[in-house]
Scaffold this motif. Structure first.
Motif, PDB file in Angstrom:
ATOM      1  N   THR A  49       0.838  -1.195   0.000  1.00  0.00           N
ATOM      2  CA  THR A  49       0.000   0.000   0.000  1.00  0.00           C
ATOM      3  C   THR A  49       0.875   1.249   0.000  1.00  0.00           C
ATOM      4  O   THR A  49       1.939   1.270   0.584  1.00  0.00           O
ATOM      5  CB  THR A  49      -0.864  -0.003   1.276  1.00  0.00           C
TER       6      THR A  49
ATOM      7  N   ARG B 116       7.190  -4.656   5.995  1.00  0.00           N
ATOM      8  CA  ARG B 116       7.746  -5.439   7.103  1.00  0.00           C
ATOM      9  C   ARG B 116       8.663  -6.482   6.503  1.00  0.00           C
ATOM     10  O   ARG B 116       8.295  -7.132   5.511  1.00  0.00           O
ATOM     11  CB  ARG B 116       6.595  -6.079   7.883  1.00  0.00           C
TER      12      ARG B 116
ATOM     13  N   GLY C  17      -3.841  -3.878  12.087  1.00  0.00           N
ATOM     14  CA  GLY C  17      -3.072  -4.817  12.909  1.00  0.00           C
ATOM     15  C   GLY C  17      -1.635  -4.776  12.425  1.00  0.00           C
ATOM     16  O   GLY C  17      -1.368  -5.116  11.277  1.00  0.00           O
TER      17      GLY C  17
ATOM     18  N   SER D   3      -0.127  -5.309  22.373  1.00  0.00           N
ATOM     19  CA  SER D   3      -0.625  -6.610  22.864  1.00  0.00           C
ATOM     20  C   SER D   3       0.413  -7.392  23.658  1.00  0.00           C
ATOM     21  O   SER D   3       0.083  -8.208  24.483  1.00  0.00           O
ATOM     22  CB  SER D   3      -1.086  -7.448  21.660  1.00  0.00           C
TER      23      SER D   3
ATOM     24  N   PRO E 291      -7.785  -5.142  21.719  1.00  0.00           N
ATOM     25  CA  PRO E 291      -9.027  -4.373  21.896  1.00  0.00           C
ATOM     26  C   PRO E 291     -10.193  -5.298  22.258  1.00  0.00           C
ATOM     27  O   PRO E 291     -10.207  -6.463  21.870  1.00  0.00           O
ATOM     28  CB  PRO E 291      -9.246  -3.749  20.520  1.00  0.00           C
TER      29      PRO E 291
ATOM     30  N   CYS F  99      -7.307  -3.957   8.111  1.00  0.00           N
ATOM     31  CA  CYS F  99      -6.137  -4.482   7.393  1.00  0.00           C
ATOM     32  C   CYS F  99      -5.195  -5.026   8.448  1.00  0.00           C
ATOM     33  O   CYS F  99      -4.741  -4.296   9.320  1.00  0.00           O
ATOM     34  CB  CYS F  99      -5.470  -3.380   6.593  1.00  0.00           C
TER      35      CYS F  99
ATOM     36  N   PRO G 100      -3.852  -9.008  10.544  1.00  0.00           N
ATOM     37  CA  PRO G 100      -3.981 -10.468  10.653  1.00  0.00           C
ATOM     38  C   PRO G 100      -5.426 -10.904  10.415  1.00  0.00           C
ATOM     39  O   PRO G 100      -6.371 -10.199  10.783  1.00  0.00           O
ATOM     40  CB  PRO G 100      -3.538 -10.733  12.096  1.00  0.00           C
TER      41      PRO G 100
ATOM     42  N   GLU H 215      -9.496  -5.258   3.557  1.00  0.00           N
ATOM     43  CA  GLU H 215      -8.363  -4.793   2.761  1.00  0.00           C
ATOM     44  C   GLU H 215      -7.363  -5.931   2.689  1.00  0.00           C
ATOM     45  O   GLU H 215      -6.897  -6.389   3.711  1.00  0.00           O
ATOM     46  CB  GLU H 215      -7.708  -3.619   3.490  1.00  0.00           C
TER      47      GLU H 215
HETATM   48  N1  LIG Z   1      -2.866  -3.873   2.260  1.00  0.00           N
HETATM   49  C1  LIG Z   1      -2.763  -5.084   2.745  1.00  0.00           C
HETATM   50  O1  LIG Z   1      -3.478  -6.026   2.421  1.00  0.00           O
HETATM   51  C2  LIG Z   1      -1.743  -5.324   3.782  1.00  0.00           C
HETATM   52  C3  LIG Z   1      -1.905  -6.436   4.575  1.00  0.00           C
HETATM   53  N2  LIG Z   1      -1.024  -6.675   5.579  1.00  0.00           N
HETATM   54  C4  LIG Z   1      -1.277  -7.824   6.453  1.00  0.00           C
HETATM   55  O2  LIG Z   1      -1.361  -7.352   7.783  1.00  0.00           O
HETATM   56  C5  LIG Z   1      -0.812  -8.309   8.686  1.00  0.00           C
HETATM   57  C6  LIG Z   1       0.066  -7.563   9.618  1.00  0.00           C
HETATM   58  O3  LIG Z   1       1.179  -8.312   9.897  1.00  0.00           O
HETATM   59  P1  LIG Z   1       2.010  -8.023  11.225  1.00  0.00           P
HETATM   60  O4  LIG Z   1       2.463  -6.612  11.272  1.00  0.00           O
HETATM   61  O5  LIG Z   1       3.037  -9.099  11.306  1.00  0.00           O
HETATM   62  O6  LIG Z   1       0.921  -8.222  12.362  1.00  0.00           O
HETATM   63  P2  LIG Z   1       1.219  -8.962  13.756  1.00  0.00           P
HETATM   64  O7  LIG Z   1       1.214 -10.426  13.499  1.00  0.00           O
HETATM   65  O8  LIG Z   1       2.393  -8.298  14.369  1.00  0.00           O
HETATM   66  O9  LIG Z   1      -0.114  -8.639  14.590  1.00  0.00           O
HETATM   67  C7  LIG Z   1      -0.420  -7.271  14.783  1.00  0.00           C
HETATM   68  C8  LIG Z   1      -1.273  -7.219  16.022  1.00  0.00           C
HETATM   69  O10 LIG Z   1      -2.538  -7.790  15.744  1.00  0.00           O
HETATM   70  C9  LIG Z   1      -2.955  -8.445  16.932  1.00  0.00           C
HETATM   71  N3  LIG Z   1      -3.957  -9.449  16.618  1.00  0.00           N
HETATM   72  C10 LIG Z   1      -3.785 -10.555  15.888  1.00  0.00           C
HETATM   73  N4  LIG Z   1      -4.962 -11.217  15.816  1.00  0.00           N
HETATM   74  C11 LIG Z   1      -5.868 -10.509  16.556  1.00  0.00           C
HETATM   75  C12 LIG Z   1      -7.251 -10.673  16.875  1.00  0.00           C
HETATM   76  N5  LIG Z   1      -7.937 -11.737  16.426  1.00  0.00           N
HETATM   77  N6  LIG Z   1      -7.857  -9.738  17.633  1.00  0.00           N
HETATM   78  C13 LIG Z   1      -7.174  -8.676  18.090  1.00  0.00           C
HETATM   79  N7  LIG Z   1      -5.857  -8.445  17.831  1.00  0.00           N
HETATM   80  C14 LIG Z   1      -5.228  -9.366  17.062  1.00  0.00           C
HETATM   81  C15 LIG Z   1      -1.703  -9.064  17.467  1.00  0.00           C
HETATM   82  O11 LIG Z   1      -1.899  -9.313  18.856  1.00  0.00           O
HETATM   83  P3  LIG Z   1      -1.110 -10.581  19.538  1.00  0.00           P
HETATM   84  O12 LIG Z   1       0.263 -10.088  19.797  1.00  0.00           O
HETATM   85  O13 LIG Z   1      -1.909 -10.838  20.784  1.00  0.00           O
HETATM   86  O14 LIG Z   1      -1.170 -11.705  18.554  1.00  0.00           O
HETATM   87  C16 LIG Z   1      -0.691  -7.963  17.224  1.00  0.00           C
HETATM   88  O15 LIG Z   1      -0.638  -7.080  18.311  1.00  0.00           O
HETATM   89  C17 LIG Z   1      -0.136  -9.373   7.820  1.00  0.00           C
HETATM   90  O16 LIG Z   1      -0.968 -10.508   7.840  1.00  0.00           O
HETATM   91  C18 LIG Z   1      -0.139  -8.785   6.407  1.00  0.00           C
HETATM   92  O17 LIG Z   1      -0.430  -9.782   5.453  1.00  0.00           O
HETATM   93  C19 LIG Z   1       0.053  -5.897   5.813  1.00  0.00           C
HETATM   94  C20 LIG Z   1       0.237  -4.759   5.017  1.00  0.00           C
HETATM   95  C21 LIG Z   1      -0.651  -4.382   3.951  1.00  0.00           C
END
Ligand SMILES: NC(=O)C1=CN([C@@H]2O[C@H](COP(=O)(O)OP(=O)(O)OC[C@H]3O[C@@H](n4cnc5c(N)ncnc54)[C@H](OP(=O)(O)O)[C@@H]3O)[C@@H](O)[C@H]2O)C=CC1
Ligand code: HEM
Length: 490
Positions: free
Chosen positions: A252, A284, A343, A411, A436, A459, A461, A487
């Motif tokens: 993005t 990332r 996320g 988290s 949250p 956007c 996990p 997204e």
């Molecule tokens: N435009 C797009 O489509 C894009 C998509 N992405 C996607 O976004 C994701 C981000 O990756 P990354 O930065 O590694 O994220 P992380 O795996 O670091 O997770 C981010 C946060 O989300 C929390 N989380 C995960 N599941 C839940 C849930 N069910 N309810 C509440 N909180 C939750 C995690 O908490 P906890 O620590 O407790 O697990 C963590 O704090 C990737 O899957 C990537 O594919 C990224 C960029 C662009």
């Protein structure tokens, strides 16, 4: 899969096509299922051709003699061989889809066999196995040949007046005119035009002007490209031949336009909301492509920030950009109230939205934005801390403190520091520990926005989007409608 045409489409169409990849996969699976049905019918047909070899109507035969081995018919007739090849190609095309995330090149090479698949599909009728009769009027089905007597008359001659049951001439047959190309050529031409346009437009490499290493294994790449125009929320597809000639990765846009401060966390950012020729992405560093790409960009570890004057451009790797393409987060502005949930690095689609609001929030229909960002580590919030604080201050200065409802969640709580710098107070005072509580958040939003349509954008996990999607469709909130917009490229 005509991403470019979709980016040009109207808002309503775009929303409809937003699930284009899901729709494509559904079509692909449908193609597989009905191909199996179609080919099975052909195989049954081949057995029938062998079992019902006709001495009377030789033009209709595919077998060479009665009872010929159906396998021989398949292996020795053009039409039968063609459908064997079509099925092999289809299986290869589909089988390697499972490697799309782990080894994109295998996916890309095998999936592009679809071109051969479609060419064979369009010509696979040329075998002419299926025919239709061209002279039904002079040889009606069931008519009697000159040397044939009527079974009802037990061999007696036809009495006068019944002659019309006689065939006037031998039956004549003609292969069906191949029609597949009529159905396939339209969409295929549209797609080929799209690929050609994308190829031309992405053929000149971009100029990388800045590379910044952020906390939590995130790097930011800022680029320059002539005639590049984009809207907030759009994404681009990067291709770096130095890493892989066929891997195209979507990111993005989170555009930068102005100079950087000294430390990597503070930079003045703005988004492609007007005629700008620079743009940037945050990525990332997870997975082989981003790791290899980062090594090419910042070979020395520990290099935090590198801005090279144009004259001293280090030999960055060649980088090609396809896009920009539309995405659902462009719709954030078209609601009166929107909820953006990010996320981790999933915040990138919303970075552009925040830039656009910073550039001029009054121009949009949006009157209230709930922005929820969940990260594992506190450090991650520094990716866009400047931007969030700048927007917060601007709205307070313009007497609209209620416009942006910001909630940050971290988290992982071990060795938690706080965002102690004074300038980040707007963020640290809105920081909570843990994940949250979505139901509470939706209750708060529904109570504060009666009779409104709330656009929900997510956007991150998959767990988050699944939870939000369920809540939006739960029907537990009377008087407010939550519309879910996912997204994702994955
Ligand atoms: N435009 C797009 O489509 C894009 C998509 N992405 C996607 O976004 C994701 C981000 O990756 P990354 O930065 O590694 O994220 P992380 O795996 O670091 O997770 C981010 C946060 O989300 C929390 N989380 C995960 N599941 C839940 C849930 N069910 N309810 C509440 N909180 C939750 C995690 O908490 P906890 O620590 O407790 O697990 C963590 O704090 C990737 O899957 C990537 O594919 C990224 C960029 C662009
Ligand atoms: C006859 C069957 C199929 C044909 C002809 C076909 C064709 C295509 C085409 C033309 C693209 C666009 C590539 C691009 O422009 O980026 C594509 C992409 C894709 N296809 Fe298929 N496909 C078929 C079946 C399938 C099936 C069954 C699946 C999944 C089960 C699938 C999954 C995908 C995915 C995920 C993409 C996106 C690639 C990307 O964006 O990187 N396809 N396919």
């Amino acid at each position: 899969m005509c991403r470019k045409w979709m980016a040009l489409s109207s808002r309503g169409t775009r929303r409809l096509l937003d699930k284009s990849k899901t729709f494509h996969v559904a079509c692909g699976i449908a193609i597989c299922i009905f191909s199996v049905v179609h080919v099975s019918a052909h195989l049954v047909n081949v057995v029938n051709f062998s079992a019902f070899y006709s001495e009377d109507l030789p033009a209709l035969n595919l077998a060479r003699y009665l009872g010929e081995d159906p396998r021989m018919i398949i292996l020795t007739t053009v039409f039968a061989l063609i459908f064997v090849w079509i099925m092999i190609l289809l299986c290869v095309c589909v089988w390697f889809v499972r490697y799309r995330l782990s080894n994109y090149e295998i996916f890309w090479y095998t999936h592009n066999l679809f071109i051969v698949f479609y060419i064979i599909l369009m010509v696979h009728m040329v075998g002419g196995a299926l025919k239709y009769q061209t002279n039904v009027d002079t040889h009606p089905p069931g008519c009697l040949r000159p040397n044939q007597s009527s079974p009802e008359l037990q061999g007696e001659e036809l009495e006068p007046g019944n002659e019309e049951r006689r065939c006037k001439e031998e039956a004549r047959f003609h292969p069906h005119y191949p029609q597949t190309w009529m159905w396939v050529s339209g969409p295929l031409c549209l797609y080929c035009a799209e690929r050609f346009y994308r190829y031309i437009r992405s053929s000149d490499p971009v100029t990388i002007v800045t590379v910044i290493r952020h906390p939590s294994e995130v790097i930011e790449v800022r680029m320059l490209k002539r005639d590049f125009k984009a809207h907030p929320g759009q994404y681009i597809v990067l291709n770096c031949p130095g890493v892989s000639s066929f891997e195209n990765h979507p990111f993005t846009l989170t555009t930068v336009r102005r100079t950087l401060h000294t430390t990597p966390h503070t930079h003045d950012l703005s988004c492609p909301t007007e005629e700008k020729e620079t743009f940037g992405v945050h990525m990332r560093v997870v997975g082989d492509w981003t790791e290899r790409f980062t090594e090419l960009l910042l070979p020395k570890t520990g290099v935090e920030l590198e801005i090279l004057p144009m004259v001293q451009q280090r030999r960055y790797p060649k980088l090609y950009v396809d896009g920009p393409f539309g995405s659902s987060s462009q719709e954030v502005f078209n609601y009166e109230v929107s909820l953006c949930v990010a996320g981790g690095i999933g915040v990138t689609p919303f970075a552009c939205v925040l830039h656009a609001l910073l550039d001029g929030w009054k121009q949009f229909r949006l009157r209230r934005l709930y922005f929820v960002w969940v990260c594992r580590e506190l450090q991650s919030f520094y990716w866009f801390s400047e931007l969030l604080c700048a927007l917060h201050h601007k709205l307070w200065q313009e007497n609209r403190p209620d416009y942006l409802n910001l909630k940050l969640f971290v988290s992982q709580t071990e060795d938690l520091q706080s965002m102690s710098e004074e300038k980040y107070r707007p963020l640290s005072s809105r920081l909570s520990i843990g994940r949250p509580r979505w139901k509470l958040l939706f209750d708060e939003i529904s109570n504060a926005n009666r009779q409104k349509h709330v656009g929900v954008f997510c956007c991150g996990p998959k767990g988050i989007s699944r939870t939000l999607h369920k809540l939006c469709n739960s029907g537990r909130y009377t008087g407010v409608t939550f519309e879910f917009n996912k997204e994702s490229f994955s």
